[in-house]
Write a protein that holds these residues in place. Structure first.
Motif, PDB file in Angstrom:
ATOM      1  N   LYS A 219       0.827  -1.211   0.000  1.00 12.31           N
ATOM      2  CA  LYS A 219       0.000   0.000   0.000  1.00 12.31           C
ATOM      3  C   LYS A 219       0.862   1.263   0.000  1.00 12.31           C
ATOM      4  O   LYS A 219       0.388   2.349  -0.339  1.00 12.31           O
ATOM      5  N   GLU A 220       2.128   1.089   0.383  1.00 12.46           N
ATOM      6  CA  GLU A 220       3.039   2.225   0.517  1.00 12.46           C
ATOM      7  C   GLU A 220       4.418   1.830   0.003  1.00 12.46           C
ATOM      8  O   GLU A 220       4.835   0.680   0.111  1.00 12.46           O
ATOM      9  N   THR A 221       5.108   2.784  -0.580  1.00 12.85           N
ATOM     10  CA  THR A 221       6.503   2.583  -0.954  1.00 12.85           C
ATOM     11  C   THR A 221       7.209   3.933  -0.833  1.00 12.85           C
ATOM     12  O   THR A 221       6.721   4.820  -0.159  1.00 12.85           O
ATOM     13  N   GLY A 222       8.353   4.080  -1.494  1.00 17.42           N
ATOM     14  CA  GLY A 222       9.061   5.349  -1.382  1.00 17.42           C
ATOM     15  C   GLY A 222      10.443   5.266  -1.978  1.00 17.42           C
ATOM     16  O   GLY A 222      10.725   4.415  -2.823  1.00 17.42           O
ATOM     17  N   VAL A 223      11.308   6.173  -1.538  1.00 19.54           N
ATOM     18  CA  VAL A 223      12.690   6.207  -2.005  1.00 19.54           C
ATOM     19  C   VAL A 223      13.623   6.311  -0.805  1.00 19.54           C
ATOM     20  O   VAL A 223      13.256   6.860   0.241  1.00 19.54           O
ATOM     21  N   THR A 224      14.820   5.781  -0.990  1.00 19.34           N
ATOM     22  CA  THR A 224      15.829   5.766   0.071  1.00 19.34           C
ATOM     23  C   THR A 224      17.163   6.203  -0.501  1.00 19.34           C
ATOM     24  O   THR A 224      17.532   5.785  -1.601  1.00 19.34           O
ATOM     25  N   THR A 225      17.890   7.026   0.227  1.00 15.29           N
ATOM     26  CA  THR A 225      19.295   7.266  -0.109  1.00 15.29           C
ATOM     27  C   THR A 225      20.149   6.535   0.930  1.00 15.29           C
ATOM     28  O   THR A 225      19.841   6.546   2.122  1.00 15.29           O
ATOM     29  N   PHE A 226      21.197   5.878   0.426  1.00 11.70           N
ATOM     30  CA  PHE A 226      22.075   5.131   1.330  1.00 11.70           C
ATOM     31  C   PHE A 226      23.495   5.125   0.777  1.00 11.70           C
ATOM     32  O   PHE A 226      23.700   5.210  -0.447  1.00 11.70           O
ATOM     33  N   PHE A 227      24.470   5.047   1.671  1.00  7.76           N
ATOM     34  CA  PHE A 227      25.869   4.975   1.266  1.00  7.76           C
ATOM     35  C   PHE A 227      26.170   3.585   0.710  1.00  7.76           C
ATOM     36  O   PHE A 227      25.835   2.569   1.325  1.00  7.76           O
ATOM     37  N   ILE A 228      26.805   3.535  -0.448  1.00  5.49           N
ATOM     38  CA  ILE A 228      27.125   2.272  -1.103  1.00  5.49           C
ATOM     39  C   ILE A 228      28.255   1.550  -0.369  1.00  5.49           C
ATOM     40  O   ILE A 228      29.218   2.172   0.092  1.00  5.49           O
ATOM     41  N   ASN A 229      28.121   0.226  -0.272  1.00  2.00           N
ATOM     42  CA  ASN A 229      29.197  -0.613   0.268  1.00  2.00           C
ATOM     43  C   ASN A 229      29.408  -1.809  -0.664  1.00  2.00           C
ATOM     44  O   ASN A 229      28.977  -1.785  -1.819  1.00  2.00           O
ATOM     45  N   GLU A 230      30.035  -2.859  -0.163  1.00  2.00           N
ATOM     46  CA  GLU A 230      30.397  -3.995  -1.019  1.00  2.00           C
ATOM     47  C   GLU A 230      29.209  -4.839  -1.461  1.00  2.00           C
ATOM     48  O   GLU A 230      29.295  -5.567  -2.443  1.00  2.00           O
ATOM     49  N   GLN A 231      28.078  -4.765  -0.748  1.00  2.00           N
ATOM     50  CA  GLN A 231      26.929  -5.594  -1.087  1.00  2.00           C
ATOM     51  C   GLN A 231      25.817  -4.754  -1.718  1.00  2.00           C
ATOM     52  O   GLN A 231      25.808  -3.519  -1.599  1.00  2.00           O
ATOM     53  N   ILE A 232      24.873  -5.429  -2.348  1.00  2.00           N
ATOM     54  CA  ILE A 232      23.818  -4.722  -3.079  1.00  2.00           C
ATOM     55  C   ILE A 232      22.753  -4.176  -2.128  1.00  2.00           C
ATOM     56  O   ILE A 232      22.134  -4.937  -1.374  1.00  2.00           O
ATOM     57  N   ASP A 233      22.579  -2.863  -2.137  1.00  2.00           N
ATOM     58  CA  ASP A 233      21.486  -2.181  -1.433  1.00  2.00           C
ATOM     59  C   ASP A 233      21.466  -2.431   0.075  1.00  2.00           C
ATOM     60  O   ASP A 233      20.389  -2.498   0.685  1.00  2.00           O
ATOM     61  N   THR A 234      22.638  -2.569   0.683  1.00  2.00           N
ATOM     62  CA  THR A 234      22.684  -2.870   2.120  1.00  2.00           C
ATOM     63  C   THR A 234      23.382  -1.783   2.942  1.00  2.00           C
ATOM     64  O   THR A 234      23.505  -1.921   4.160  1.00  2.00           O
ATOM     65  N   GLY A 235      23.838  -0.718   2.287  1.00  2.00           N
ATOM     66  CA  GLY A 235      24.601   0.308   2.995  1.00  2.00           C
ATOM     67  C   GLY A 235      23.767   1.117   3.979  1.00  2.00           C
ATOM     68  O   GLY A 235      22.532   1.021   4.024  1.00  2.00           O
ATOM     69  N   GLU A 236      24.442   1.934   4.772  1.00  2.00           N
ATOM     70  CA  GLU A 236      23.761   2.726   5.804  1.00  2.00           C
ATOM     71  C   GLU A 236      22.799   3.734   5.177  1.00  2.00           C
ATOM     72  O   GLU A 236      23.128   4.444   4.234  1.00  2.00           O
ATOM     73  N   ILE A 237      21.587   3.791   5.745  1.00  2.00           N
ATOM     74  CA  ILE A 237      20.537   4.666   5.237  1.00  2.00           C
ATOM     75  C   ILE A 237      20.788   6.107   5.675  1.00  2.00           C
ATOM     76  O   ILE A 237      21.072   6.396   6.842  1.00  2.00           O
ATOM     77  N   ILE A 238      20.685   7.023   4.694  1.00  2.00           N
ATOM     78  CA  ILE A 238      20.839   8.453   4.982  1.00  2.00           C
ATOM     79  C   ILE A 238      19.469   9.087   5.224  1.00  2.00           C
ATOM     80  O   ILE A 238      19.237   9.757   6.217  1.00  2.00           O
ATOM     81  N   ALA A 239      18.538   8.877   4.268  1.00  2.00           N
ATOM     82  CA  ALA A 239      17.208   9.491   4.383  1.00  2.00           C
ATOM     83  C   ALA A 239      16.197   8.695   3.567  1.00  2.00           C
ATOM     84  O   ALA A 239      16.567   7.947   2.661  1.00  2.00           O
ATOM     85  N   GLN A 240      14.912   8.882   3.891  1.00  2.00           N
ATOM     86  CA  GLN A 240      13.833   8.220   3.170  1.00  2.00           C
ATOM     87  C   GLN A 240      12.633   9.141   3.017  1.00  2.00           C
ATOM     88  O   GLN A 240      12.409  10.024   3.842  1.00  2.00           O
ATOM     89  N   LYS A 241      11.874   8.932   1.936  1.00  2.00           N
ATOM     90  CA  LYS A 241      10.592   9.595   1.725  1.00  2.00           C
ATOM     91  C   LYS A 241       9.597   8.536   1.268  1.00  2.00           C
ATOM     92  O   LYS A 241       9.937   7.673   0.461  1.00  2.00           O
ATOM     93  N   SER A 242       8.373   8.594   1.776  1.00  2.00           N
ATOM     94  CA  SER A 242       7.385   7.582   1.425  1.00  2.00           C
ATOM     95  C   SER A 242       6.195   8.202   0.699  1.00  2.00           C
ATOM     96  O   SER A 242       5.963   9.413   0.763  1.00  2.00           O
TER      97      SER A 242
END
Length: 279
Positions: free
Chosen positions: A131-154
């Motif tokens: 019912k809900e989704t959004g966007v996330t910014t995160f710092f890239i690391n060695e694995q796919i989409d697992t880095g530390e989250i900076i901010a989100q909007k839903s």
């Protein structure tokens, strides 16, 4: 706040609004990296990415490296001395690349991480009935989409919305979040947080011929979401059997009608000039 020197990475149209938003800001885009031109279509014409076309119109330097580990490319990126790299809908980066900027490399991902890590987060959010989704910014690391989250909007997913429609709204939301994230980095106000683990069923794997096929023996609401989640691309498909011939058939749009019927799943009937498929 000192403006940042930015290398932007992206290929599809989804990355256009974030790039345009950054260009309208005080920050400086020193180069754009996008996918190499590819032959496509029946005539195998050489096509360029939407990001390349837009960047050239804006007079931005464009790089199209076939190999992201090329020492010459690494040297060139270091010479550009970026403060930050911004990645939107691009392929996985090697550490030799994402570790270059002094203030890090961040990705704009079209889901509320840790949900829907992977290549097709918008498609799978609709297919899964979110019912809900959004966007996330995160710092890239060695694995796919697992880095530390900076901010989100839903945002809420509209009733009956398909992936193309939702993608347009998320693109604009991602543009806002990309600029907000850059401003946080520039003013040294980032407070990133590690991602929690997510469940395997909320991953967003690459779309293939196997997982885009329609299974008419499923619940009708699941079939409807599957078709809507794959519209307009790559499109859900089925096999149509007619007079002993099997034809590959794309299904673009359906409506689920709940009613009693005696047909087997996948059988076709025609009612009031409408093609009906039992599920």
């Amino acid at each position: 706040m000192k403006p940042l020197r930015i290398i932007f990475m992206g290929t599809p149209a989804f990355a256009l609004s974030p790039l345009q938003k950054i260009l309208e800001s005080k920050h400086e885009v020193v180069a754009v990296i996008t996918a190499p031109d590819r032959k496509s279509g029946r005539g195998k014409q050489l096509t360029t990415s939407p990001i390349k076309v837009f960047s050239q119109e804006q007079g931005l330097p464009v790089l199209q490296p076939p190999n992201l580990k090329d020492p010459a490319l690494i040297s060139q990126l270091r010479e550009l001395a970026p403060d930050v790299m911004v990645v939107v809908a691009f392929r996985m980066l090697p550490k030799e690349v994402w570790s270059i900027p002094t203030k890090g490399t961040f990705n704009v991902h079209a889901s509320l991480l840790p949900k829907y890590r992977g290549a097709a987060p918008i498609h799978w959010a609709i297919i899964s009935g979110e019912k809900e989704t959004g966007v996330t910014t995160f710092f890239i690391n060695e694995q796919i989409d697992t880095g530390e989250i900076i901010a989100q909007k839903s945002l809420r997913i509209h009733l009956g919305e398909n992936t193309g429609q939702l993608s347009n709204r998320l693109e604009n939301l991602g543009a806002e979040l990309a600029l907000e994230t850059l401003d946080l980095i520039a003013s040294n106000q980032v407070k990133s947080s590690p991602q929690p683990e997510n469940e395997p069923e909320s991953m967003a794997p690459k779309l293939t011929r196997n997982n885009t096929q329609i299974h008419w023996d499923q619940d009708g609401e699941l079939v409807e979401r599957h078709i809507r989640g794959l519209q307009p691309f790559p499109c859900a498909w089925t096999t149509l059997h007619n007079n002993g011939q099997a034809m590959y058939c794309k299904i673009h749009e359906v409506t689920f009608i709940e009613k009693n019927q005696r047909l087997q799943a996948g059988e076709i009937s025609v009612e009031n000039q409408q093609i009906m498929v039992a599920c």
